[in-house]
Scaffold this active site. Sequence first.
Site, PDB file in Angstrom:
ATOM      1  N   GLY A 187       0.810  -1.210   0.000  1.00 43.45           N
ATOM      2  CA  GLY A 187       0.000   0.000   0.000  1.00 43.45           C
ATOM      3  C   GLY A 187       0.841   1.256   0.000  1.00 43.45           C
ATOM      4  O   GLY A 187       1.942   1.316  -0.568  1.00 43.45           O
ATOM      5  N   GLY A 188       0.341   2.282   0.694  1.00 42.50           N
ATOM      6  CA  GLY A 188       1.048   3.561   0.733  1.00 42.50           C
ATOM      7  C   GLY A 188       2.431   3.479   1.328  1.00 42.50           C
ATOM      8  O   GLY A 188       3.302   4.297   1.019  1.00 42.50           O
TER       9      GLY A 188
ATOM     10  N   GLY B 160      21.807  11.384 -31.811  1.00 40.27           N
ATOM     11  CA  GLY B 160      21.408  12.044 -30.571  1.00 40.27           C
ATOM     12  C   GLY B 160      21.937  11.346 -29.340  1.00 40.27           C
ATOM     13  O   GLY B 160      22.167  11.989 -28.300  1.00 40.27           O
TER      14      GLY B 160
END
Length: 526
Positions: free
Chosen positions: A181-182, A416
């Site tokens: 979770g968090g 690039g």
Amino acid sequence: MTIIHERSQEPTIEERLAELQLIREGVRQGPDPAATERQHAKGKLTARERIDLLLDADSFQEIEPLRRHRASGFGMEDRRPHTDGVISGWGTVYGRTVFVYAHDFRIFGGALGEAHAQKIHKVMDLAIEAGAPLVSLNDGAGARIQEGVTALAGYGGIFRRNTSASGVIPQISVMLGPCAGGAAYSPALTDFVFMVRDIAQMFITGPDVVQAVTGEEISHIGLGGGDVHARLSGVATDVYDDEESCLEDVRYLLSLLPSNNRELPPAVPLADPPDRRTDALLDLVPTDPSRPYDMRQVITEIADDGELFEVQPEWATNIVCALVRLGGQVAGVVANQPLSMAGVLDIHASEKAARFVQFCDAFNIPLVTLVDVPGFLPGVDQEHNGIIRHGAKLLYAYCNATVPRVSLVLRKAYGGAYIVMDSRSIGADLSFAWPTNEIAVMGAEAAANVIFRKQIAAAADPDATRDRLVKEYKAELMHPYYAAERGLVDDIIDPSETRTVLIRSLEMLRAKHATMPSRKHGNQPQ
């Protein structure tokens, strides 16, 4: 533990100290022995055993060991163990101060409540104020449901401090159990995430929720185990088979890092001669630009005593990011890996290298870039998933870096990707190349096909014409001295002198001072 005094008079100081000693012994012993046995049965160490492995012997100073929660209801009023499920404090690693907190899974499953969070907040604040690294030993079941929103607020305080400490002190998360979770966002905000195979898991939503929402069936380890995050998601710095080897590598990493952003990385006495020749590079790197080789062998040949600490070795393997010592001083190395996808830059490689460059710049670690890149990876998938903005992250990181920067082109550097890999044009202080270098917009054959397309098509023998024009293009625009003649390369060096040149260059640049425009912060590509 409570001691009842039968005498009416106030206890003496000796009696109070004896009482305190009994309490401390109980705190050190932790919950009942069965909880420790259950932890060991899972193949996991206890929080204190982990701290003992991380820190120098007898250096740990615990803070708030007597802290207890004040929650009531839901059975909590009768369960108020000391420490409240997290052990925090400071000690030393190789004699240097390090702060640490460790979830104690034996108490409330290491779940975070108000008091638990406040202890973590305290040690984080101390680490920031003292200017010393912070290591979290994570083994917790998430927010303590019995304490409701105060537990969630506790996580918010941790996240805010993680962000405030970012780029100020090194932050290392060690995953030694569940993190769901968090709670998973705190490790994600730190600089390095170490995981131990089979016992550590990280995910935002667990297998049950995933199955309920998507119908997919997967185990906890399959969803968020160490190998998943080391190889697929890129969340983990590395994954280990056991806690002992994991924590030993954490100690080694700390030995390479400064305590904070106001210090230089720690130097060590020089044992490996700075003028040691690197003749082995002549055999390690083929002159044919299409033949692969292991860039790690190049780095170990250059580095002091052949030692390196590689970051995310199993993710985005087409680029290598590592910390080494050169002449006793720490340096960060970013290098294309021809052994994987020919060393092209893609979305993941750009993200990996950009974050590493930013970390090195934040903590005064000079950068050495070893270039052997055929370009950016072409493809619909890369374009649709944002190679433009992801590739720009690496460009932004290099352009923003003010630490000493030295680049070396070993073989090819096209398009690039050449610019992005710390070319002189984006601010490299010094740029060198081997005599085998090919720096150009693209490979000679591709360039000839574009420039001379009509001429080749109209020729009586298109293949012979193409071969002749390719040779002419290489001779005119891709010879090893073309970039040096135009001041884009400072010197063409003998590969056998690579180590010496790099060490001398970094020594000269050690006192470099660069200023940036006044601003609150930039807006880097996302």
